[in-house]
Motif scaffolding. Structure first.
Motif, PDB file in Angstrom:
ATOM      1  N   LEU A 161      -1.876   2.416  -4.756  1.00 38.63           N
ATOM      2  CA  LEU A 161      -1.348   3.607  -4.436  1.00 38.63           C
ATOM      3  C   LEU A 161      -2.518   4.571  -4.499  1.00 38.63           C
ATOM      4  CD1 LEU A 161       1.149   5.050  -4.532  1.00 38.63           C
ATOM      5  CD2 LEU A 161       1.080   5.531  -6.656  1.00 38.63           C
ATOM      6  N   PHE A 162      -2.237   5.240  -3.343  1.00 41.22           N
ATOM      7  CA  PHE A 162      -3.421   6.100  -2.708  1.00 41.22           C
ATOM      8  C   PHE A 162      -2.904   7.674  -2.904  1.00 41.22           C
ATOM      9  CE2 PHE A 162      -4.320   2.353  -0.230  1.00 41.22           C
ATOM     10  CZ  PHE A 162      -5.672   2.428  -0.703  1.00 41.22           C
ATOM     11  N   THR A 163      -3.688   8.509  -3.543  1.00 41.00           N
ATOM     12  CA  THR A 163      -3.026   9.855  -3.581  1.00 41.00           C
ATOM     13  C   THR A 163      -4.363  10.697  -3.381  1.00 41.00           C
ATOM     14  OG1 THR A 163      -2.016  11.416  -5.126  1.00 41.00           O
ATOM     15  CG2 THR A 163      -3.512   9.772  -6.098  1.00 41.00           C
ATOM     16  N   ASN A 164      -3.948  12.150  -3.229  1.00 45.58           N
ATOM     17  CA  ASN A 164      -4.975  13.216  -3.167  1.00 45.58           C
ATOM     18  C   ASN A 164      -5.382  13.738  -4.178  1.00 45.58           C
ATOM     19  OD1 ASN A 164      -2.187  14.120  -2.894  1.00 45.58           O
ATOM     20  ND2 ASN A 164      -2.871  16.133  -2.219  1.00 45.58           N
ATOM     21  N   GLU A 165      -4.563  13.466  -5.382  1.00 45.50           N
ATOM     22  CA  GLU A 165      -4.536  14.297  -6.766  1.00 45.50           C
ATOM     23  C   GLU A 165      -4.236  13.540  -7.613  1.00 45.50           C
ATOM     24  OE1 GLU A 165      -6.167  16.724  -8.992  1.00 45.50           O
ATOM     25  OE2 GLU A 165      -6.366  17.298  -6.950  1.00 45.50           O
ATOM     26  N   VAL A 166      -5.180  12.605  -8.362  1.00 44.74           N
ATOM     27  CA  VAL A 166      -4.847  11.738  -9.348  1.00 44.74           C
ATOM     28  C   VAL A 166      -4.206  12.634 -10.724  1.00 44.74           C
ATOM     29  CG1 VAL A 166      -5.780  10.249 -11.265  1.00 44.74           C
ATOM     30  CG2 VAL A 166      -6.395   9.985  -8.837  1.00 44.74           C
ATOM     31  N   ALA A 167      -4.612  13.765 -11.021  1.00 39.03           N
ATOM     32  CA  ALA A 167      -4.329  14.417 -12.352  1.00 39.03           C
ATOM     33  C   ALA A 167      -2.795  14.755 -12.234  1.00 39.03           C
ATOM     34  CB  ALA A 167      -5.298  15.637 -12.405  1.00 39.03           C
ATOM     35  N   THR A 168      -2.325  15.149 -11.021  1.00 43.28           N
ATOM     36  CA  THR A 168      -1.039  15.736 -11.007  1.00 43.28           C
ATOM     37  C   THR A 168       0.053  14.605 -10.521  1.00 43.28           C
ATOM     38  OG1 THR A 168      -1.000  16.353  -8.671  1.00 43.28           O
ATOM     39  CG2 THR A 168      -1.579  18.164 -10.254  1.00 43.28           C
ATOM     40  N   LEU A 169      -0.511  13.287 -10.209  1.00 43.52           N
ATOM     41  CA  LEU A 169       0.490  12.283  -9.897  1.00 43.52           C
ATOM     42  C   LEU A 169       1.299  11.791 -10.878  1.00 43.52           C
ATOM     43  CD1 LEU A 169       1.247  10.498  -7.558  1.00 43.52           C
ATOM     44  CD2 LEU A 169      -0.619   8.878  -8.136  1.00 43.52           C
ATOM     45  N   GLY A 170       0.568  11.688 -12.021  1.00 44.95           N
ATOM     46  CA  GLY A 170       1.391  11.047 -13.189  1.00 44.95           C
ATOM     47  C   GLY A 170       2.360  11.864 -13.541  1.00 44.95           C
ATOM     48  N   PRO A 173       8.569  18.593  -4.734  1.00 44.69           N
ATOM     49  CA  PRO A 173       8.720  17.666  -6.102  1.00 44.69           C
ATOM     50  C   PRO A 173      10.036  16.823  -5.972  1.00 44.69           C
ATOM     51  CG  PRO A 173       8.534  20.011  -6.561  1.00 44.69           C
ATOM     52  CD  PRO A 173       8.357  19.870  -4.951  1.00 44.69           C
ATOM     53  N   ASP A 174      11.019  17.170  -5.040  1.00 48.71           N
ATOM     54  CA  ASP A 174      11.984  16.244  -5.175  1.00 48.71           C
ATOM     55  C   ASP A 174      11.593  15.037  -4.294  1.00 48.71           C
ATOM     56  OD1 ASP A 174      13.608  17.986  -6.496  1.00 48.71           O
ATOM     57  OD2 ASP A 174      14.581  18.845  -4.642  1.00 48.71           O
ATOM     58  N   LEU A 175      10.549  14.834  -3.626  1.00 50.63           N
ATOM     59  CA  LEU A 175      10.351  13.845  -2.902  1.00 50.63           C
ATOM     60  C   LEU A 175       9.513  12.619  -3.528  1.00 50.63           C
ATOM     61  CD1 LEU A 175       9.730  15.619   0.691  1.00 50.63           C
ATOM     62  CD2 LEU A 175      11.639  14.218  -0.031  1.00 50.63           C
ATOM     63  N   LEU A 176       8.558  13.297  -4.409  1.00 50.36           N
ATOM     64  CA  LEU A 176       7.447  12.642  -5.280  1.00 50.36           C
ATOM     65  C   LEU A 176       8.002  12.489  -6.859  1.00 50.36           C
ATOM     66  CD1 LEU A 176       5.070  10.620  -5.013  1.00 50.36           C
ATOM     67  CD2 LEU A 176       3.801  12.835  -5.365  1.00 50.36           C
ATOM     68  N   ASN A 177       8.742  11.787  -7.236  1.00 46.34           N
ATOM     69  CA  ASN A 177       9.404  11.524  -8.546  1.00 46.34           C
ATOM     70  C   ASN A 177       9.234  10.027  -8.958  1.00 46.34           C
ATOM     71  OD1 ASN A 177      11.759  10.415  -7.405  1.00 46.34           O
ATOM     72  ND2 ASN A 177      12.392  12.349  -6.837  1.00 46.34           N
ATOM     73  N   SER A 178      10.077   9.794 -10.137  1.00 48.15           N
ATOM     74  CA  SER A 178      10.215   8.517 -10.535  1.00 48.15           C
ATOM     75  C   SER A 178      10.799   7.475  -9.579  1.00 48.15           C
ATOM     76  CB  SER A 178      10.961   8.418 -11.898  1.00 48.15           C
ATOM     77  OG  SER A 178      12.196   8.935 -11.734  1.00 48.15           O
ATOM     78  N   LEU A 218       0.967  -1.243  -0.047  1.00 52.58           N
ATOM     79  CA  LEU A 218       0.081   0.056  -0.048  1.00 52.58           C
ATOM     80  C   LEU A 218       0.816   1.219  -0.028  1.00 52.58           C
ATOM     81  CD1 LEU A 218      -2.529  -1.057   2.661  1.00 52.58           C
ATOM     82  CD2 LEU A 218      -2.828  -1.291   0.236  1.00 52.58           C
ATOM     83  N   GLY A 219       0.727   2.057  -0.914  1.00 57.48           N
ATOM     84  CA  GLY A 219       1.568   3.367  -1.096  1.00 57.48           C
ATOM     85  C   GLY A 219       0.674   4.569  -0.997  1.00 57.48           C
ATOM     86  N   HIS A 220       1.344   5.546  -0.364  1.00 58.57           N
ATOM     87  CA  HIS A 220       0.330   6.892  -0.073  1.00 58.57           C
ATOM     88  C   HIS A 220       1.523   7.875  -0.877  1.00 58.57           C
ATOM     89  CE1 HIS A 220      -0.127  10.746   2.164  1.00 58.57           C
ATOM     90  NE2 HIS A 220      -1.106  10.421   1.707  1.00 58.57           N
ATOM     91  N   ALA A 221       0.930   8.578  -1.925  1.00 53.13           N
ATOM     92  CA  ALA A 221       1.674   9.677  -2.667  1.00 53.13           C
ATOM     93  C   ALA A 221       0.858  10.894  -2.523  1.00 53.13           C
ATOM     94  CB  ALA A 221       1.895   9.208  -4.069  1.00 53.13           C
ATOM     95  N   ASP A 222       1.382  11.700  -1.833  1.00 60.58           N
ATOM     96  CA  ASP A 222       0.726  13.170  -1.562  1.00 60.58           C
ATOM     97  C   ASP A 222       1.448  14.142  -2.242  1.00 60.58           C
ATOM     98  OD1 ASP A 222       0.040  15.374  -0.506  1.00 60.58           O
ATOM     99  OD2 ASP A 222       0.514  15.247   1.482  1.00 60.58           O
ATOM    100  N   THR A 223       0.642  14.563  -3.413  1.00 58.70           N
ATOM    101  CA  THR A 223       1.253  15.602  -4.369  1.00 58.70           C
ATOM    102  C   THR A 223       1.577  16.890  -3.878  1.00 58.70           C
ATOM    103  OG1 THR A 223      -0.997  16.215  -5.034  1.00 58.70           O
ATOM    104  CG2 THR A 223      -0.037  14.258  -6.124  1.00 58.70           C
ATOM    105  N   SER A 224       1.132  16.999  -2.594  1.00 62.67           N
ATOM    106  CA  SER A 224       1.653  18.668  -2.287  1.00 62.67           C
ATOM    107  C   SER A 224       3.097  18.720  -1.562  1.00 62.67           C
ATOM    108  CB  SER A 224       0.407  19.020  -1.093  1.00 62.67           C
ATOM    109  OG  SER A 224       0.473  17.965   0.016  1.00 62.67           O
ATOM    110  N   VAL A 225       3.639  17.472  -1.365  1.00 57.40           N
ATOM    111  CA  VAL A 225       4.931  17.723  -0.978  1.00 57.40           C
ATOM    112  C   VAL A 225       5.877  17.991  -2.081  1.00 57.40           C
ATOM    113  CG1 VAL A 225       4.626  15.360   0.561  1.00 57.40           C
ATOM    114  CG2 VAL A 225       5.641  15.123  -1.710  1.00 57.40           C
TER     115      VAL A 225
END
Length: 82
Positions: free
Chosen positions: A44-53, A23-28, A14-21
């Protein structure tokens, strides 16, 4: 999460990807380390699908000292001699 999972394998992840962190922390690298730990299922759980990709597609590889293009000047509060 991804740091603590390096080198481990689990049946389900189970992964949590918060798009508000930052950018150096949420990347490839985060995406690879987090999701590749699963042997059967990853969610994978996220707060914003549109910006996660786009964020997971960003490459923020570390640079080495040899790749820095400008010289580093270190001072101790005194004028530097030239």
């Amino acid at each position: 999460m991804s740091h603590s999972s390096q080198g481990l394998t689990a049946e389900r992840v189970l992964g949590h990807a918060d798009t508000s962190v930052h950018p150096d922390l949420l990347n490839s690298r985060f995406g690879y380390i987090s999701i590749s730990r699963a042997s059967r299922e990853a969610t994978l759980f996220t707060n914003e699908v549109a910006t996660l990709g786009p964020q997971l597609g960003a490459d923020h590889s570390k640079t080495s000292a040899m790749e820095v293009s400008h010289p580093l000047r270190i001072g101790l509060g005194f004028p530097m001699a030239r």
